[in-house]
Design an enzyme around this catalytic site. Sequence first.
Site, mmCIF file in Angstrom:
data_model
loop_
_atom_site.group_PDB
_atom_site.id
_atom_site.type_symbol
_atom_site.label_atom_id
_atom_site.label_comp_id
_atom_site.label_asym_id
_atom_site.label_seq_id
_atom_site.Cartn_x
_atom_site.Cartn_y
_atom_site.Cartn_z
ATOM 1 N N HIS A 124 0.843 -1.199 0.000
ATOM 2 C CA HIS A 124 0.000 0.000 0.000
ATOM 3 C C HIS A 124 0.872 1.240 0.000
ATOM 4 O O HIS A 124 1.952 1.259 0.589
ATOM 5 C CB HIS A 124 -0.966 0.008 1.179
ATOM 6 C CG HIS A 124 -0.326 -0.188 2.515
ATOM 7 N ND1 HIS A 124 0.055 -1.426 2.985
ATOM 8 C CD2 HIS A 124 0.010 0.685 3.486
ATOM 9 C CE1 HIS A 124 0.595 -1.301 4.193
ATOM 10 N NE2 HIS A 124 0.590 -0.020 4.515
ATOM 11 N N HIS B 119 0.706 5.219 1.010
ATOM 12 C CA HIS B 119 -0.011 6.259 1.752
ATOM 13 C C HIS B 119 0.076 7.560 0.955
ATOM 14 O O HIS B 119 1.174 7.953 0.522
ATOM 15 C CB HIS B 119 0.657 6.522 3.103
ATOM 16 C CG HIS B 119 0.677 5.347 4.041
ATOM 17 N ND1 HIS B 119 -0.178 5.238 5.105
ATOM 18 C CD2 HIS B 119 1.467 4.245 4.089
ATOM 19 C CE1 HIS B 119 0.080 4.121 5.779
ATOM 20 N NE2 HIS B 119 1.084 3.501 5.186
HETATM 21 P P1 AMP Z 1 1.777 0.399 7.412
HETATM 22 O O1 AMP Z 1 1.737 -1.082 7.090
HETATM 23 O O2 AMP Z 1 2.809 0.736 8.439
HETATM 24 O O3 AMP Z 1 1.898 1.247 6.200
HETATM 25 O O4 AMP Z 1 0.418 0.781 8.148
HETATM 26 C C1 AMP Z 1 -0.814 0.221 7.820
HETATM 27 C C2 AMP Z 1 -1.832 1.330 7.739
HETATM 28 O O5 AMP Z 1 -3.103 0.720 7.513
HETATM 29 C C3 AMP Z 1 -1.981 2.181 9.001
HETATM 30 O O6 AMP Z 1 -1.862 3.559 8.637
HETATM 31 C C4 AMP Z 1 -3.367 1.849 9.522
HETATM 32 O O7 AMP Z 1 -4.012 2.944 10.131
HETATM 33 C C5 AMP Z 1 -4.072 1.411 8.258
HETATM 34 N N1 AMP Z 1 -5.181 0.470 8.461
HETATM 35 C C6 AMP Z 1 -5.197 -0.639 9.226
HETATM 36 N N2 AMP Z 1 -6.379 -1.273 9.133
HETATM 37 C C7 AMP Z 1 -7.137 -0.547 8.275
HETATM 38 C C8 AMP Z 1 -8.459 -0.683 7.748
HETATM 39 N N3 AMP Z 1 -9.253 -1.701 8.096
HETATM 40 N N4 AMP Z 1 -8.909 0.255 6.874
HETATM 41 C C9 AMP Z 1 -8.115 1.303 6.528
HETATM 42 N N5 AMP Z 1 -6.853 1.476 6.974
HETATM 43 C C10 AMP Z 1 -6.368 0.577 7.840
#
Ligand code: AMP
Length: 142
Positions: free
Chosen positions: A103, A105
């Site tokens: 993903h 951001h």
């Molecule tokens: P990272 O893997 O460090 O990039 O972080 C994962 C991101 O996914 C974090 O910013 C979380 O807030 C976000 N996240 C986790 N679960 C969900 C969800 N169900 N829907 C949207 N965002 C999510």
Amino acid sequence: MPDYDPNNIFAKIIRGELPCHKVYEDDRALVFLDIMPRAPGHALVIPKSPARNILDVAPDDLAHVAQIAQRVAKAGMRAFEADGVTVQQFNENAGGQVVFHLHVHVIPRKDGVPMKPAASYKEKPEVLAEQAKKLAAAMPSV
Ligand code: AMP
């Protein structure tokens, strides 16, 4: 590197088993809002293909995700009257990754306003629903 886990949270969102605040979707990518936004309009761009992160994603899927991230960045500038955009992408535990489906951001930013710390604040669903609509409406066609 561990294998891709088909039961990670984002895989469940792609399959429709978990809800999300959708901003954009095509045959290869999905965009939805982060539920713990670091700034208003914080979106996540993911490929629909099962890639753990940048280390195993197919180059074409990565390129598509980058193209969509650019459109989301432009939409965030407009929809949130931003002064800039932070784009982040983490890989494996050591790289700061928490959810193991690739993903990107895309975070609209205002001059002088720091990002909230990661995972520090869970936004209300009704606020996310409104922001997703706003961002979707601002998406440029190309
Ligand atoms: P990272 O893997 O460090 O990039 O972080 C994962 C991101 O996914 C974090 O910013 C979380 O807030 C976000 N996240 C986790 N679960 C969900 C969800 N169900 N829907 C949207 N965002 C999510």
